[in-house]
Design a protein around this motif. Structure first.
Motif, PDB file in Angstrom:
ATOM      1  N   TYR A   1      49.256  46.714  34.778  1.00 39.96           N
ATOM      2  CA  TYR A   1      49.312  45.847  35.957  1.00 39.96           C
ATOM      3  C   TYR A   1      47.940  45.665  36.588  1.00 39.96           C
ATOM      4  CZ  TYR A   1      54.386  46.376  35.772  1.00 39.96           C
ATOM      5  OH  TYR A   1      55.701  46.356  35.368  1.00 39.96           O
ATOM      6  N   LEU A   2      46.961  46.426  36.141  1.00 43.65           N
ATOM      7  CA  LEU A   2      45.624  46.388  36.727  1.00 43.65           C
ATOM      8  C   LEU A   2      44.607  45.719  35.810  1.00 43.65           C
ATOM      9  CD1 LEU A   2      45.672  50.045  38.080  1.00 43.65           C
ATOM     10  CD2 LEU A   2      46.056  47.951  39.383  1.00 43.65           C
ATOM     11  N   ALA A   3      45.079  45.256  34.651  1.00 45.38           N
ATOM     12  CA  ALA A   3      44.162  44.613  33.701  1.00 45.38           C
ATOM     13  C   ALA A   3      43.549  43.340  34.283  1.00 45.38           C
ATOM     14  CB  ALA A   3      44.911  44.295  32.403  1.00 45.38           C
ATOM     15  N   GLY A   4      44.248  42.730  35.226  1.00 41.78           N
ATOM     16  CA  GLY A   4      43.737  41.493  35.828  1.00 41.78           C
ATOM     17  C   GLY A   4      42.683  41.714  36.887  1.00 41.78           C
ATOM     18  N   VAL A   5      42.383  42.954  37.218  1.00 42.34           N
ATOM     19  CA  VAL A   5      41.355  43.254  38.226  1.00 42.34           C
ATOM     20  C   VAL A   5      39.991  43.248  37.533  1.00 42.34           C
ATOM     21  CG1 VAL A   5      40.565  44.888  39.965  1.00 42.34           C
ATOM     22  CG2 VAL A   5      43.014  44.634  39.524  1.00 42.34           C
ATOM     23  N   THR A   6      39.337  42.116  37.558  1.00 42.06           N
ATOM     24  CA  THR A   6      38.044  41.929  36.899  1.00 42.06           C
ATOM     25  C   THR A   6      37.088  41.212  37.852  1.00 42.06           C
ATOM     26  OG1 THR A   6      38.656  39.774  35.988  1.00 42.06           O
ATOM     27  CG2 THR A   6      39.201  41.730  34.659  1.00 42.06           C
ATOM     28  N   VAL A   7      35.859  41.096  37.432  1.00 42.14           N
ATOM     29  CA  VAL A   7      34.874  40.360  38.235  1.00 42.14           C
ATOM     30  C   VAL A   7      35.305  38.906  38.394  1.00 42.14           C
ATOM     31  CG1 VAL A   7      32.482  39.552  38.323  1.00 42.14           C
ATOM     32  CG2 VAL A   7      33.003  41.884  37.546  1.00 42.14           C
ATOM     33  N   LYS A   8      35.794  38.320  37.306  1.00 43.38           N
ATOM     34  CA  LYS A   8      36.246  36.928  37.351  1.00 43.38           C
ATOM     35  C   LYS A   8      37.420  36.763  38.313  1.00 43.38           C
ATOM     36  CE  LYS A   8      37.086  32.631  36.281  1.00 43.38           C
ATOM     37  NZ  LYS A   8      36.230  31.550  36.836  1.00 43.38           N
ATOM     38  N   SER A   9      38.402  37.664  38.237  1.00 41.56           N
ATOM     39  CA  SER A   9      39.551  37.554  39.129  1.00 41.56           C
ATOM     40  C   SER A   9      39.149  37.803  40.585  1.00 41.56           C
ATOM     41  CB  SER A   9      40.649  38.528  38.709  1.00 41.56           C
ATOM     42  OG  SER A   9      40.225  39.868  38.839  1.00 41.56           O
ATOM     43  N   GLY A  10      38.079  38.612  40.784  1.00 44.79           N
ATOM     44  CA  GLY A  10      37.559  38.791  42.132  1.00 44.79           C
ATOM     45  C   GLY A  10      36.996  37.495  42.672  1.00 44.79           C
ATOM     46  N   LEU A  11      36.274  36.758  41.829  1.00 47.85           N
ATOM     47  CA  LEU A  11      35.754  35.445  42.226  1.00 47.85           C
ATOM     48  C   LEU A  11      36.890  34.496  42.562  1.00 47.85           C
ATOM     49  CD1 LEU A  11      33.275  33.562  42.492  1.00 47.85           C
ATOM     50  CD2 LEU A  11      33.591  32.982  40.080  1.00 47.85           C
ATOM     51  N   VAL A  12      37.927  34.508  41.728  1.00 47.51           N
ATOM     52  CA  VAL A  12      39.088  33.654  41.973  1.00 47.51           C
ATOM     53  C   VAL A  12      39.750  34.016  43.299  1.00 47.51           C
ATOM     54  CG1 VAL A  12      41.412  33.085  41.155  1.00 47.51           C
ATOM     55  CG2 VAL A  12      39.523  33.225  39.528  1.00 47.51           C
ATOM     56  N   SER A  13      39.849  35.308  43.594  1.00 50.08           N
ATOM     57  CA  SER A  13      40.519  35.762  44.809  1.00 50.08           C
ATOM     58  C   SER A  13      39.731  35.449  46.067  1.00 50.08           C
ATOM     59  CB  SER A  13      40.773  37.270  44.723  1.00 50.08           C
ATOM     60  OG  SER A  13      41.627  37.584  43.638  1.00 50.08           O
ATOM     61  N   PHE A  14      38.397  35.469  45.970  1.00 51.88           N
ATOM     62  CA  PHE A  14      37.574  35.194  47.144  1.00 51.88           C
ATOM     63  C   PHE A  14      37.259  33.705  47.298  1.00 51.88           C
ATOM     64  CE2 PHE A  14      37.155  39.705  47.109  1.00 51.88           C
ATOM     65  CZ  PHE A  14      36.864  40.069  48.423  1.00 51.88           C
ATOM     66  N   LEU A  15      37.473  32.937  46.253  1.00 49.88           N
ATOM     67  CA  LEU A  15      37.357  31.471  46.319  1.00 49.88           C
ATOM     68  C   LEU A  15      38.646  30.871  45.763  1.00 49.88           C
ATOM     69  CD1 LEU A  15      33.697  31.068  45.002  1.00 49.88           C
ATOM     70  CD2 LEU A  15      34.452  30.912  47.383  1.00 49.88           C
ATOM     71  N   PRO A  16      39.764  31.134  46.416  1.00 45.81           N
ATOM     72  CA  PRO A  16      41.066  30.804  45.817  1.00 45.81           C
ATOM     73  C   PRO A  16      41.336  29.319  45.654  1.00 45.81           C
ATOM     74  CG  PRO A  16      41.317  31.493  48.103  1.00 45.81           C
ATOM     75  CD  PRO A  16      39.894  31.753  47.738  1.00 45.81           C
ATOM     76  N   ILE A  17      40.733  28.492  46.487  1.00 45.62           N
ATOM     77  CA  ILE A  17      41.012  27.057  46.397  1.00 45.62           C
ATOM     78  C   ILE A  17      40.171  26.411  45.301  1.00 45.62           C
ATOM     79  CG2 ILE A  17      40.838  24.857  47.622  1.00 45.62           C
ATOM     80  CD1 ILE A  17      41.656  26.351  50.157  1.00 45.62           C
ATOM     81  N   THR A  18      38.863  26.667  45.311  1.00 44.54           N
ATOM     82  CA  THR A  18      38.006  26.043  44.287  1.00 44.54           C
ATOM     83  C   THR A  18      38.246  26.640  42.906  1.00 44.54           C
ATOM     84  OG1 THR A  18      36.253  27.594  44.899  1.00 44.54           O
ATOM     85  CG2 THR A  18      36.186  25.431  45.905  1.00 44.54           C
ATOM     86  N   GLU A  19      38.652  27.912  42.847  1.00 43.57           N
ATOM     87  CA  GLU A  19      38.910  28.560  41.561  1.00 43.57           C
ATOM     88  C   GLU A  19      40.384  28.440  41.137  1.00 43.57           C
ATOM     89  OE1 GLU A  19      36.715  29.943  39.452  1.00 43.57           O
ATOM     90  OE2 GLU A  19      35.113  29.256  40.794  1.00 43.57           O
ATOM     91  N   ILE A  20      41.174  27.747  41.937  1.00 47.41           N
ATOM     92  CA  ILE A  20      42.583  27.447  41.644  1.00 47.41           C
ATOM     93  C   ILE A  20      43.386  28.727  41.385  1.00 47.41           C
ATOM     94  CG2 ILE A  20      44.150  25.895  40.428  1.00 47.41           C
ATOM     95  CD1 ILE A  20      41.809  24.270  39.524  1.00 47.41           C
ATOM     96  N   ALA A  21      43.360  29.614  42.363  1.00 46.71           N
ATOM     97  CA  ALA A  21      44.212  30.799  42.287  1.00 46.71           C
ATOM     98  C   ALA A  21      45.681  30.405  42.371  1.00 46.71           C
ATOM     99  CB  ALA A  21      43.864  31.770  43.418  1.00 46.71           C
ATOM    100  N   TYR A  22      45.946  29.315  43.084  1.00 47.75           N
ATOM    101  CA  TYR A  22      47.302  28.760  43.209  1.00 47.75           C
ATOM    102  C   TYR A  22      47.197  27.256  42.968  1.00 47.75           C
ATOM    103  CZ  TYR A  22      47.776  33.018  46.099  1.00 47.75           C
ATOM    104  OH  TYR A  22      47.755  34.300  46.588  1.00 47.75           O
ATOM    105  N   TRP A  23      47.841  26.750  41.926  1.00 46.90           N
ATOM    106  CA  TRP A  23      47.706  25.331  41.605  1.00 46.90           C
ATOM    107  C   TRP A  23      48.163  24.468  42.770  1.00 46.90           C
ATOM    108  CZ3 TRP A  23      51.354  21.581  41.836  1.00 46.90           C
ATOM    109  CH2 TRP A  23      52.700  21.976  41.888  1.00 46.90           C
TER     110      TRP A  23
END
Length: 392
Positions: free
Chosen positions: A113-135
């Motif tokens: 469940y923690l495999a998704g915790v990466t540098v890339k996913s951190g970027l997605v989480s802190f820029l959720p709109i531009t990185e499309i965390a939620y379509w």
């Protein structure tokens, strides 16, 4: 708007829309044989199960129509609405990532469940709109940014021109996808903007709409869902018709990549027209209406929690740890009870989190923004005075 000005029927519809979305995600992530067994793809049971995604797209349609209905007459800058939305999304997305980062450091939950915790996913989480965390959120943000320009255009169109424009956008966005599976004209942004145009027309030209009764909306929804089931089954069986259409994906009429959920948009639009035509005698003065108005703002938080890419696998794996219920009735009871429980728990969490974190943060930023505008206005007045009175 202040509570006394808000019509509880639209707030209730917002809650129903999110309930439909949660229902869709429940069935999209279940581990039942009707869903996971490839042999079920071309069966009526498999098609009906897959077509349940239709409900979520009805929910999306209703959610966007509500926004369009109340924003369709505004041509002022959407900046205030955009930064409020951005703050809310950020205050859900970033802390969830930090929570899972903490869990990873402490090995508090299973590693997969923690495999998704990466540098890339951190970027997605802190820029959720531009990185499309939620379509949906990213498309909704863009739709909101475009809304005053669309509204300005609508002001200069006649009723007939406005409906023709809407029909053209719907044709390009939805129908071409059905006729040509390789069409690239369907996008998430185009999807929401198409619905926005429908909502704007409903608001601007109510006299052009037919009278809709509850049974008309129900019949339309049942027929649309039935067509969705029949179409999904036909697509799953790979016959000569699917070959002519270019072998489109089996989810063409439901949801997800490659889909064109026109049937859900039709159903949601008819339901929404019916709701707008209901006369509300009491807007918000009863216990029931005040409760709905208080809870409705929590609906977006429900989406942001259960659709978060880190929470989603953990949530549904926990829900479906129990053995598959035997028999249709047992499945229906389990689904109804579980969906209701998940929905209510998420609404409670969202309500508390909004009360303690999100709303205070938005108020602070609002005060800063208002203070800046006031200062700027004073500077502007002083500059104008100096220009008019050079001697000073």
């Amino acid at each position: 708007m202040p509570n006394k000005q808000r019509d509880w029927k639209f707030e209730f519809l917002r809650i129903v829309a999110m309930l439909l979305i949660v229902t869709t995600h429940f069935f999209a992530d279940d581990n039942w044989a009707v869903h996971t067994d490839p042999a079920q793809t071309g069966t009526w049971a498999g098609a009906t199960h897959n077509a349940l995604s239709f409900l979520g797209q009805v929910g999306v349609t209703l959610f966007v129509l509500i926004s369009a209905y109340f924003v369709a007459t505004k041509t002022t800058s959407p900046i205030k609405r955009l930064w409020k939305l951005w703050i809310q999304i950020f205050l859900y997305s970033a802390p969830i990532f930090l929570l899972f980062l903490f869990l990873k450091w402490n090995h508090a939950i299973p590693e997969h469940y923690l495999a998704g915790v990466t540098v890339k996913s951190g970027l997605v989480s802190f820029l959720p709109i531009t990185e499309i965390a939620y379509w949906f959120i990213s498309a909704y943000f863009i739709m909101t940014a475009f809304s005053p320009f669309i509204n300005k255009l609508m002001e200069h169109l006649t009723s007939a021109q406005s409906w023709i424009l809407t029909a053209m956008i719907i044709w390009v966005t939805f129908i071409w996808r059905i006729l040509n599976a390789q069409s690239q004209y369907y996008t998430d942004c185009g999807y929401l903007i198409s619905i926005y145009l429908i909502g704007a027309n409903i608001r601007l030209y109510p006299e052009r709409l037919p009278r809709i009764h509850w049974y008309s909306a129900l019949i339309c929804t049942v027929i649309s869902f039935g067509l969705c089931v029949v179409g999904t089954r036909a697509l799953g069986r790979q016959n000569s018709m699917t070959a002519i259409l270019g072998n489109p994906p089996t989810n063409l009429l439901t949801a997800g990549p490659g889909a064109s959920p026109i049937l859900a948009v039709i159903s949601g639009s008819v339901i929404f027209i019916w709701v707008t035509q209901i006369r509300t005698l009491n807007r918000g003065n009863t216990l029931w209406s005040r409760l709905i108005i208080a809870l409705a703002p929590s609906t977006l938080g429900i989406y942001l929690i259960h659709e978060n890419f880190l929470i989603k696998p953990l949530l549904w794996d926990t829900v479906f740890k129990s053995p598959e219920p035997m028999g249709l009735l047992a499945k229906l009871i389990f689904a109804a009870a579980t969906i209701a429980l998940v929905f209510l728990v998420l609404m409670l969490v969202s309500y508390i989190y909004n009360f303690l974190i999100v709303n205070p943060a938005i108020r602070v930023v609002s005060r800063i923004h208002l203070s800046g505008r006031t200062t700027g206005r004073h500077i502007g007045i002083d500059d104008q005075t100096a220009r008019n009175n050079p001697a000073e």
